[in-house]
Enzyme design. Structure first.
Site, short mmCIF file in Angstrom:
data_model
loop_
_atom_site.label_atom_id
_atom_site.label_comp_id
_atom_site.label_asym_id
_atom_site.label_seq_id
_atom_site.Cartn_x
_atom_site.Cartn_y
_atom_site.Cartn_z
N GLY A 129 -38.08 -31.46 30.18
CA GLY A 129 -39.06 -31.37 31.26
C GLY A 129 -40.17 -30.39 30.95
CB CYS A 130 -41.91 -27.95 33.13
SG CYS A 130 -42.52 -29.05 34.44
N GLY A 131 -40.17 -27.36 30.36
CA GLY A 131 -39.88 -26.39 29.31
C GLY A 131 -40.00 -26.94 27.91
N GLY A 132 -40.25 -28.24 27.77
CA GLY A 132 -40.17 -28.89 26.47
C GLY A 132 -41.21 -28.46 25.46
CG LEU A 144 -39.88 -20.78 33.77
CD1 LEU A 144 -40.23 -20.24 35.15
CD2 LEU A 144 -38.71 -20.01 33.18
#
Length: 365
Positions: free
Chosen positions: A143-146, A348
């Site tokens: 997700g956003c942490g990728g 995150l």
């Protein structure tokens, strides 16, 4: 050590300003929320001015099967990844000369908004002249942490192979996960935040960095940290339904950041001999205004230290994993650090997890 040399991006052509997005949300959710006008204030208060989508906004008003949306994801993701990689390897603002495709030793492909087997990195290798011996590392579900995680894994690869040239590609078509029949508040808030975007970053060892960089100073990754919060799977992610991806998006994310991230950052910096007072810039994933405010408050940062994150949020919204790579590009294009100054890069994501990188700017020319 790994140096970040170049960033290329690719944006969809369908540009939607936030006022039009709010009117779209009104038409989709007004029957489910009596206080729709109050909820729509999120569109005005989020400091997002525009976003980009792979389809015209009217397309999203109708139901589309998961099969149709995923087929479109594969088609559009491949086209945008191809363009982002080309720009990355030919960007004259960053590079003294183009990098040949067949000199790329490893390709990390990051995404969480569609499915493909073989993975999209295979399809990318079939439309660009990479060497057949390029190592492929598809990473799904961060997700956003990728984006930050991809940079971290590339750094570790270059530590093992110091002569390597490594590409990290993050491609997220968040709009294709939208389900008009999902009348949840999470889906409404997600409609105010998420956009589509693709970015590619080139990392190399010192020898290649000295040869190719045009920048006066270049960020060198000093170290990374990955942390996963125990029993936090319900903070963000997807539920999978017959119609595709259904967003999980907790309203508690900003408060979780405020109460948890500082300890992780302090611990990470201390291990490498630094403190937050040594950090000149934080290239943070632009999760949303409340997320950026939580960074500012919990880490005692100044607005200018998150300038690029705020600008990317304003222009493009939250593009999941690709966002932090856009932030990196924006900073390299518009600002610079003197040799010896340090900066953080971080994001995150689902898990709930954090990914941090510490970088020091060096002069190589």
């Amino acid at each position: 050590m790994a140096y970040i040399l170049s960033v290329g991006t690719s944006l969809p052509k369908h540009h939607v300003d936030q006022h039009a997005a709010a009117q779209f949300a009104r038409s989709q959710f007004k029957r489910s929320f009596k206080d729709i006008d109050r909820l729509l204030k999120a569109f005005n208060n989020g400091e997002i001015e525009s976003r980009q989508f792979v389809q015209p906004i009217d397309w999203y008003q109708e139901h589309h099967s998961f099969e149709e949306k995923n087929n479109l994801y594969v088609e559009k993701a491949l086209a945008h990844a191809k363009e982002a990689v080309f720009h990355c390897l030919h960007e004259t603002a960053f590079l003294t000369m183009p990098i040949p495709f067949d000199e790329i030793d490893a390709l990390f492909f990051i995404s969480s908004t569609g499915l493909s087997t073989p993975s999209l990195d295979v399809k990318l290798m079939n439309v660009l002249p990479f060497s057949p011996y390029t190592k492929r590392v598809p990473i799904w579900g961060l997700g956003c942490g990728g984006g930050a995680a991809g940079l971290s894994r590339a750094y570790e690869y270059i530590r093992a192979y110091p002569e390597a040239k490594v590409l990290v590609v993050a491609c997220e078509l968040c709009s294709l996960t939208f389900q008009p029949q999902d009348q949840s508040k999470s889906n409404l808030i997600g409609t105010s935040l998420f956009g589509d975007g693709t970015a590619a970053v080139l990392l190399t060892g010192e020898k290649a960095a000295s040869k190719y960089t045009r920048l006066k100073t270049v960020p060198k990754v000093l170290g990374t940290q990955s942390v996963t919060m125990k029993d936090s799977e319900d903070v963000m992610g997807w539920d999978f339904t017959a119609d595709g991806f259904r967003v999980i998006f907790s309203r508690d994310i900003p408060s979780i950041i405020s109460g948890w991230l500082k300890e992780q950052v302090d611990q990470f910096l201390h291990q490498l001999g630094f403190s937050t007072e040594d950090v000149s810039v934080f290239l943070a994933h632009s999760g949303g205004k409340k997320v950026i405010d939580a960074y500012l408050e919990s880490l005692s940062l100044q607005e200018h230290q998150l300038f690029s994150s705020k600008e990317v949020l304003k222009q493009h919204g939250n593009m999941s994993s690709a966002t932090v790579l856009y932030v990196m590009k924006h900073f390299l294009e518009h600002q610079s650090l003197d040799a010896g100054q340090v900066g953080l890069c971080g994001a995150l994501g689902p898990g709930f997890s954090s990914e941090l990188l510490l970088m020091k700017w060096e002069g190589l020319s």
